[in-house]
Design a protein around this motif. Structure first.
Motif, PDB file in Angstrom:
ATOM      1  N   LYS A 141       0.863  -1.254   0.056  1.00  0.00           N
ATOM      2  CA  LYS A 141       0.086  -0.084  -0.057  1.00  0.00           C
ATOM      3  C   LYS A 141       0.926   1.244   0.102  1.00  0.00           C
ATOM      4  O   LYS A 141       0.530   2.150  -0.573  1.00  0.00           O
ATOM      5  N   SER A 142       2.113   1.174   0.614  1.00  0.00           N
ATOM      6  CA  SER A 142       2.779   2.541   0.683  1.00  0.00           C
ATOM      7  C   SER A 142       3.670   2.568  -0.781  1.00  0.00           C
ATOM      8  O   SER A 142       3.237   3.951  -1.026  1.00  0.00           O
ATOM      9  N   GLU A 194      -8.279  -3.300  -0.078  1.00  0.00           N
ATOM     10  CA  GLU A 194      -8.674  -1.875   0.125  1.00  0.00           C
ATOM     11  C   GLU A 194      -9.816  -1.360  -1.076  1.00  0.00           C
ATOM     12  O   GLU A 194      -9.340  -0.717  -2.111  1.00  0.00           O
ATOM     13  N   ILE A 236      -2.904   0.588 -10.313  1.00  0.00           N
ATOM     14  CA  ILE A 236      -2.795   1.171  -8.956  1.00  0.00           C
ATOM     15  C   ILE A 236      -4.020   0.416  -8.110  1.00  0.00           C
ATOM     16  O   ILE A 236      -3.921  -0.099  -7.082  1.00  0.00           O
ATOM     17  N   GLU A 259     -10.732   2.420  -1.723  1.00  0.00           N
ATOM     18  CA  GLU A 259      -9.798   3.212  -2.403  1.00  0.00           C
ATOM     19  C   GLU A 259      -9.460   2.608  -3.679  1.00  0.00           C
ATOM     20  O   GLU A 259      -9.389   3.563  -4.762  1.00  0.00           O
ATOM     21  N   VAL A 271      -9.869   5.201  -7.306  1.00  0.00           N
ATOM     22  CA  VAL A 271      -8.861   5.604  -8.296  1.00  0.00           C
ATOM     23  C   VAL A 271      -9.704   4.891  -9.507  1.00  0.00           C
ATOM     24  O   VAL A 271      -9.055   5.690 -10.666  1.00  0.00           O
ATOM     25  N   TYR A 309      -4.630  -2.053  -4.847  1.00  0.00           N
ATOM     26  CA  TYR A 309      -5.564  -1.574  -3.640  1.00  0.00           C
ATOM     27  C   TYR A 309      -6.611  -2.725  -3.274  1.00  0.00           C
ATOM     28  O   TYR A 309      -6.743  -3.371  -2.274  1.00  0.00           O
ATOM     29  N   ASP A 324       0.805   4.078  -2.764  1.00  0.00           N
ATOM     30  CA  ASP A 324       0.373   5.495  -2.407  1.00  0.00           C
ATOM     31  C   ASP A 324       1.299   6.332  -3.308  1.00  0.00           C
ATOM     32  O   ASP A 324       0.770   7.591  -3.720  1.00  0.00           O
ATOM     33  N   ASN A 325       2.190   6.072  -3.137  1.00  0.00           N
ATOM     34  CA  ASN A 325       3.671   6.820  -3.585  1.00  0.00           C
ATOM     35  C   ASN A 325       3.110   7.065  -5.302  1.00  0.00           C
ATOM     36  O   ASN A 325       3.454   7.988  -5.902  1.00  0.00           O
ATOM     37  N   LEU A 342       0.522   6.723  -6.845  1.00  0.00           N
ATOM     38  CA  LEU A 342      -0.897   7.382  -6.949  1.00  0.00           C
ATOM     39  C   LEU A 342      -0.563   8.875  -6.898  1.00  0.00           C
ATOM     40  O   LEU A 342      -1.161   9.819  -7.680  1.00  0.00           O
ATOM     41  N   ARG A 343       0.212   9.116  -5.957  1.00  0.00           N
ATOM     42  CA  ARG A 343       0.649  10.477  -5.974  1.00  0.00           C
ATOM     43  C   ARG A 343       1.383  11.168  -7.115  1.00  0.00           C
ATOM     44  O   ARG A 343       1.030  12.400  -7.524  1.00  0.00           O
TER      45      ARG A 343
END
Length: 468
Positions: free
Chosen positions: A229-230, A267, A258, A270, A274, A262, A233-234, A236-237
């Motif tokens: 997930k980390s 998830e 992505i 989320e 997305v 998730y 998240d990066n 997705l940013r």
């Protein structure tokens, strides 16, 4: 040579059909002449003609022209001349494009043999050809040889300071390790590439985001959902604020990947968010079919979560996006999925209509014997049974059973299941029935209605697929 120039002008204008007779004439003009200049002109004509056929998608003719050019070149020079290596590379790439990997390997090996004679050890040219050979070996299922060529290519690029090429090779190495389930080595290769991309391209480049996704996928596969997930998240940013020059296709594809990370990490909310962003990106570029594919993927997720009403609405919207245009087999697959959602909502009459349409589409594109066609036919039979249309259900099941016995044999579990269902209907067909509720319960519980999910990177036009 003036004919070559005329042909080149036609090609630049996209008029490839007009260029072909001009190039054929340029070859005829020098036919039978043995002077070096004439041989060079004839070679150039064949190579340019091969390129033109390639642009038209006529790969067999393209390869024939390249082979004719190679024969002329080896006769005029020698079969180990460095220029011959370039032509062999052309042929190897053409055979790869035509999915003829054994032939591609033969020509790529010839190129590497010539490098040994004329190029310094570990030259950039040799590294490039080793990457091509690695691609060919991987396609042939020889992962170990592919890794060997990639490692040698990486060493050559490191020696010449080509950091960007080293990173790209490390990504390829990581991909093969991941395929072999050698996850620690795959992660190490991706991390090496990530370090180089961060320093050469910047920490907001899509290449960096792509590696974040690959690492997230690997960590998911090894059960490390927090790390996965980390990294997601990066990624997705970056995709939420893509660098200038990024295409809508690149961004939407990344967002879909992505979302899959998730989803694999449970998830779901989320993942939906997305995917909704991906749909907006695609809609901005007018990609209705791609948007439909993403929505179909969302529908499958809703279905797997038991949210059948939401699944039906999303499937219906996805189908509506492409109903008026060209419809492929995947249109039938998604219709089938919508029918399954209707069944779960007890909308049996609607399910029957949807299954009927799905069956027509799949028969048209796959034929009556394809597994997807048989699956939707089985669903239609079960829906007919739930409505009390027993004779129609029996007719379909008899056809399915006959096909499955021919394809799978009489002892196959799938054949046993179809035979059991048919026997039950035949037993009930001779007397009045009032068992719709029981039949519907059987329909919902039937193995033939279990939805399987398979998400790909390119959706609808060539990616999303699920089978009932």
């Amino acid at each position: 040579m003036s004919l070559h120039m005329v042909a080149a002008i036609y090609c630049r204008l996209g008029q490839f059909d007009e260029a072909i007779p001009v190039l054929e004439r340029s070859i005829e003009v020098v036919e039978g002449r043995n002077e070096p200049d004439h041989a060079l002109a004839k070679y150039s004509g064949y190579m340019q003609l091969g390129d033109t056929y390639s642009m038209l998608g006529q790969l067999d003719r393209s390869i024939s022209c390249y082979e004719a050019g190679l024969m002329i070149q080896t006769h005029a020079l020698t079969d180990s001349d460095p220029k011959v290596a370039e032509t062999c590379r052309y042929l190897a790439e053409a055979h790869v494009q035509a999915m003829q990997f054994e032939e591609a390997k033969k020509y790529c090996k010839k190129t590497l043999d010539i490098h040994k004679q004329h190029s310094p050890p570990a030259s950039p040219q040799e590294a490039t050809d080793r990457r091509l050979m690695a691609l060919i070996c991987e396609a042939l299922g020889d992962s170990e040889s592919a890794l060997e060529h990639l490692v040698l290519a990486s060493m050559a690029m490191i020696a010449h300071g080509h950091d960007a090429e080293v990173a790209a090779i490390d990504v390829s190495i990581g991909n093969i390790y991941a395929t072999l389930c050698r996850f620690d080595e795959a992660i190490f290769a991706y991390q090496k590439a990530l370090t180089i991309f961060n320093s050469t391209k910047g920490d907001s480049h899509l290449s960096v985001a792509s590696l974040f996704i690959r690492l997230a996928e690997l960590y998911n596969r090894t059960g490390k959902t927090r790390e996965a997930k980390s990294y997601a998240d990066n990624a997705l940013r970056i995709y939420l604020k893509p660098p200038e020059g990024s295409t809508d296709e690149e961004v939407s594809s990344g967002l879909v990947e992505i979302a899959a990370v998730y989803e694999a990490g449970n998830e779901a909310e989320e993942a939906f968010g997305v995917l909704q962003r991906a749909v907006k990106v695609v809609e901005r570029g007018g990609g209705g079919r791609v948007a439909a594919g993403i929505e179909a993927q969302m529908g499958v997720m809703f279905y797997m979560m038991g949210k059948y009403g939401e699944a039906r609405r999303v499937f219906e919207r996805a189908i509506g996006r492409v109903r008026g245009g060209k419809k492929g087999a995947l249109f039938g697959v998604v219709l089938n999925q919508m029918g399954l959602a209707c069944v779960q909502l007890y909308k049996i009459e609607e399910a029957v209509r949807v299954f009927q349409e799905a069956r027509v589409v799949l028969v048209e594109h796959y034929g009556v014997y394809h597994s997807d066609t048989l699956a939707v036919s089985s669903n239609l039979a079960a829906a007919y049974d739930a409505m009390g249309r027993v004779e129609e259900a029996i007719e379909i099941l008899e056809d399915i059973l006959k096909v499955r016995e021919e394809m799978l044999g009489t002892a196959n579990p799938e054949v046993d299941e179809e035979r059991r269902r048919l026997q039950e209907l035949l037993k009930e067909a001779g007397r009045p029935r009032n068992k719709k509720a029981k039949s519907l319960h059987n329909l919902l519980a039937s193995q033939s209605l279990r939805m399987k999910k398979q998400v790909a990177t390119k959706i609808w036009s060539g990616g999303f697929s699920s089978r009932a």
